[in-house]
Design a protein around this motif. Structure first.
Motif, short mmCIF file in Angstrom:
data_model
loop_
_atom_site.label_atom_id
_atom_site.label_comp_id
_atom_site.label_asym_id
_atom_site.label_seq_id
_atom_site.Cartn_x
_atom_site.Cartn_y
_atom_site.Cartn_z
N ALA A 180 0.85 -1.21 0.00
CA ALA A 180 0.00 0.00 0.00
C ALA A 180 0.88 1.25 0.00
CB ALA A 180 -0.93 -0.01 1.21
N LEU A 181 1.98 1.19 0.74
CA LEU A 181 2.91 2.31 0.78
C LEU A 181 3.49 2.57 -0.62
CD1 LEU A 181 4.54 4.30 2.66
CD2 LEU A 181 6.29 2.53 2.75
N GLN A 182 3.90 1.50 -1.29
CA GLN A 182 4.45 1.64 -2.64
C GLN A 182 3.42 2.20 -3.60
OE1 GLN A 182 5.70 -2.50 -2.81
NE2 GLN A 182 7.86 -1.90 -2.94
N ARG A 215 1.24 6.73 -6.68
CA ARG A 215 0.07 7.58 -6.92
C ARG A 215 0.42 9.05 -6.73
NH1 ARG A 215 -3.26 4.27 -3.97
NH2 ARG A 215 -2.91 5.62 -2.18
N ALA A 216 1.27 9.30 -5.74
CA ALA A 216 1.65 10.69 -5.44
C ALA A 216 2.71 11.22 -6.42
CB ALA A 216 2.17 10.79 -4.00
N GLY A 217 3.10 10.38 -7.39
CA GLY A 217 4.04 10.84 -8.40
C GLY A 217 5.49 10.47 -8.13
N PHE A 218 5.70 9.56 -7.15
CA PHE A 218 7.06 9.12 -6.83
C PHE A 218 7.14 7.62 -7.09
CE2 PHE A 218 5.89 12.82 -4.41
CZ PHE A 218 6.98 13.67 -4.56
N ASP A 219 7.70 7.26 -8.23
CA ASP A 219 7.65 5.88 -8.71
C ASP A 219 8.38 4.92 -7.76
OD1 ASP A 219 7.51 3.55 -10.12
OD2 ASP A 219 8.87 4.18 -11.74
N ALA A 240 12.51 10.98 -2.07
CA ALA A 240 12.04 12.08 -2.92
C ALA A 240 10.74 12.66 -2.37
CB ALA A 240 11.84 11.57 -4.35
N TYR A 241 9.86 11.78 -1.88
CA TYR A 241 8.59 12.24 -1.31
C TYR A 241 8.86 13.07 -0.05
CZ TYR A 241 4.07 12.10 1.05
OH TYR A 241 2.92 12.45 1.71
N GLN A 242 9.73 12.56 0.82
CA GLN A 242 10.03 13.27 2.07
C GLN A 242 10.63 14.65 1.77
OE1 GLN A 242 12.44 10.11 3.77
NE2 GLN A 242 10.85 9.63 5.30
N ARG A 243 11.51 14.67 0.78
CA ARG A 243 12.14 15.94 0.40
C ARG A 243 11.08 16.92 -0.10
NH1 ARG A 243 15.73 13.63 -2.94
NH2 ARG A 243 17.01 12.88 -1.23
N ALA A 244 10.22 16.43 -0.99
CA ALA A 244 9.19 17.28 -1.58
C ALA A 244 8.21 17.79 -0.53
CB ALA A 244 8.43 16.51 -2.67
N GLN A 245 8.00 16.99 0.52
CA GLN A 245 7.03 17.36 1.56
C GLN A 245 7.68 18.14 2.71
OE1 GLN A 245 3.47 16.24 1.87
NE2 GLN A 245 3.78 16.16 -0.34
N SER A 296 7.42 3.71 7.08
CA SER A 296 6.87 3.78 8.44
C SER A 296 5.35 3.87 8.37
CB SER A 296 7.41 5.02 9.17
OG SER A 296 6.87 6.20 8.58
N ARG A 297 4.73 3.60 9.51
CA ARG A 297 3.27 3.71 9.61
C ARG A 297 2.83 5.16 9.34
NH1 ARG A 297 -0.86 0.63 9.07
NH2 ARG A 297 0.37 -0.98 10.08
N ALA A 298 3.58 6.11 9.89
CA ALA A 298 3.22 7.52 9.73
C ALA A 298 3.22 7.90 8.25
CB ALA A 298 4.20 8.40 10.50
N LEU A 299 4.22 7.39 7.53
CA LEU A 299 4.32 7.69 6.10
C LEU A 299 3.13 7.08 5.36
CD1 LEU A 299 6.42 9.09 4.24
CD2 LEU A 299 7.42 6.81 3.86
N LEU A 300 2.82 5.84 5.73
CA LEU A 300 1.69 5.15 5.08
C LEU A 300 0.40 5.92 5.33
CD1 LEU A 300 0.43 2.75 3.59
CD2 LEU A 300 0.42 1.49 5.75
N ASP A 301 0.19 6.35 6.60
CA ASP A 301 -1.02 7.09 6.93
C ASP A 301 -1.09 8.40 6.14
OD1 ASP A 301 -1.70 5.11 8.67
OD2 ASP A 301 -1.04 6.16 10.48
N ARG A 302 0.05 9.06 6.01
CA ARG A 302 0.11 10.33 5.30
C ARG A 302 -0.25 10.17 3.82
NH1 ARG A 302 3.36 15.05 6.68
NH2 ARG A 302 3.47 16.30 4.78
N LEU A 303 0.21 9.02 3.24
CA LEU A 303 -0.06 8.76 1.83
C LEU A 303 -1.48 8.24 1.62
CD1 LEU A 303 3.36 7.19 0.98
CD2 LEU A 303 2.36 9.11 -0.28
N GLY A 304 -2.04 7.69 2.73
CA GLY A 304 -3.35 7.05 2.81
C GLY A 304 -4.17 7.20 1.58
#
Ligand code: CA
Length: 416
Positions: free
Chosen positions: A365-367, A372-376, A394-399, A408-416
């Motif tokens: 789901a994280l992948q 989906r958010a544009g980070f392959d 790349a996602y962390q940098r952009a955010q 991490s769970r937090a990352l997964l929740d954020r991408l939810g």
């Protein structure tokens, strides 16, 4: 090198090599570097390597390799820095059993493999009848080694083995394989364009290195060639079966099976070398997964990710599979895939959460969320590899988050 055969199936898979069927009529008789290969796998200038090759050619000539064979073998060959990189980074390919099975035996591959197994069933049965190695085990090795004959590797074997022989970390081993590769050409078993394979010189349907080929290769269909390269895999099946039989495979003995351990099972009992009578395991409360009877007379129990995760009873024949490749994950991959090809379902035991608290489904789901958010993040297979880590970074940098590259769970929740 216990028996002169190592398998580098993960490396072949990681290169995402596509199908290759070299050596057909009308094909060039020189093993040319494939233009699709990365630059490090195409010959690069290296004077020290060239000097080594010149000296090696003298050694080969003194051992009976003709100038004609040497000339045709080395034509277009050269130093491949990419194979040294792979040799040094092998530890990066070390994976948990969960990741390993997700890579080598995903569901779509099992679907493909069942069709391939069916298409080769009569050949595999004939080889089983001769050598006593089960058809599903041979088909499984075929699947792990070359994705059922569709990914046999494209790296020229003469270049790869000569580069690694020159580099020297395992120089003697690779020089011996280079010499055996030349013997394959000299005897006419293969033409130079057929000698392509993995970065370490493993070739054909079941990825045999030249040493193993010279020790075990069989002309099973009687066409006069011991042919592990062309479209028909029967000689490769027989060669692999003969390899296992020569190693000590016992006819009629299964490799092992998944088991359920009783509550309180001590991890100190684990280990494939800590074999006991199967009846003793049964008395301790070890049960076959899905109610299967415990097979064999003597066996060890392994649980690569620990008690509480999937566990397996493994027999002498599991040890023989490890002669093909010394990794327990490989042996379990072969046993697991063999069962799936023969119609069995997935493992009963659960891998549960990883060190970051995520399950396989969470990681998939994280992948998907990253992509989906544009980070392959690559194929959503739940395996956190280089591509996923790069996508997380790349996602962390952009955010504007701290860049850890860690799932991490937090990352997964954020991408939810
Ligand atoms: Ca043949």
């Amino acid at each position: 090198m216990q028996i002169g055969r190592r398998v580098f199936s993960l490396s072949v898979g990681a290169l995402a090599l596509s199908a290759c069927m070299p050596g057909g009529p009308g094909q060039p008789q020189v093993a040319r570097p494939d233009p699709a290969l990365e630059p490090g796998l195409r010959p690069q200038p290296n004077a020290a390597y060239d000097a080594w090759v010149a000296a090696f050619r003298d050694r080969a000539a003194s051992r009976g390799i003709s100038q004609a064979t040497l000339d045709s073998a080395f034509r277009g060959q050269g130093f491949l820095p990419g194979v040294i990189e792979r040799d040094r980074n092998q530890t990066e390919f070390r994976r948990s059993l969960e990741d390993y099975l997700a890579i080598v035996a995903p569901d779509d591959k099992i679907v493909f493999g069942r069709r391939a197994y069916a298409s080769q069933r009569s050949a595999l049965n004939a080889v089983e009848a001769r050598y006593g190695v089960p058809a599903d085990i041979l088909a499984s090795i075929w699947g792990l080694e070359s994705y059922f004959g569709t990914k046999k590797g494209k790296i020229p074997v003469i270049s790869a083995t000569s580069t690694l022989a020159w580099e020297g970390r395992r120089g003697r081993f690779f020089e011996s394989n280079l010499m055996d590769a030349l013997r394959i050409l000299q005897t006419g078993d293969a033409v130079p364009s057929q000698l392509v394979g993995s970065w370490a010189g493993a070739m054909g349907h079941t990825q045999l290195i030249p040493n193993a080929y010279q020790q075990h290769a069989v002309d099973f269909d009687g066409d006069g060639k011991r042919d592990i390269w062309s479209a028909n895999p029967i000689d490769a099946f027989a060669t692999t079966a003969r390899f296992l039989t020569n190693a000590g495979w016992r006819k009629g003995l299964n490799w092992g099976q998944e088991v359920i351990l009783p509550q309180g099972f001590s991890p100190s009992l684990l280990g494939r070398r800590s074999k006991r009578a199967v009846s003793a395991w049964r008395d301790m409360g070890v049960r076959g997964a899905r109610g299967a009877a415990l097979a064999g007379s003597s066996a060890g129990i392994i649980a690569p990710m620990g008690v509480g995760r999937p566990a397996f009873l493994v027999t002498h024949n599991f040890d023989m599979i490890l002669r093909y490749n010394p990794s327990e994950n490989y042996g379990l991959g072969v046993g697991y895939m063999a069962g799936r090809l023969a119609g069995a379902g997935p493992l009963v035991g659960q891998f549960g959460r990883d060190a970051t608290g995520l399950t396989l489904e969470d990681r998939k789901a994280l992948q998907r969320g990253l992509s989906r958010a544009g980070f392959d993040a690559g194929t959503p297979d739940g395996v956190i590899g280089k591509k996923t880590i790069a996508a997380i970074e790349a996602y962390q940098r952009a955010q504007g988050l701290g860049v850890t590259g860690q799932p991490s769970r937090a990352l997964l929740d954020r991408l939810g």
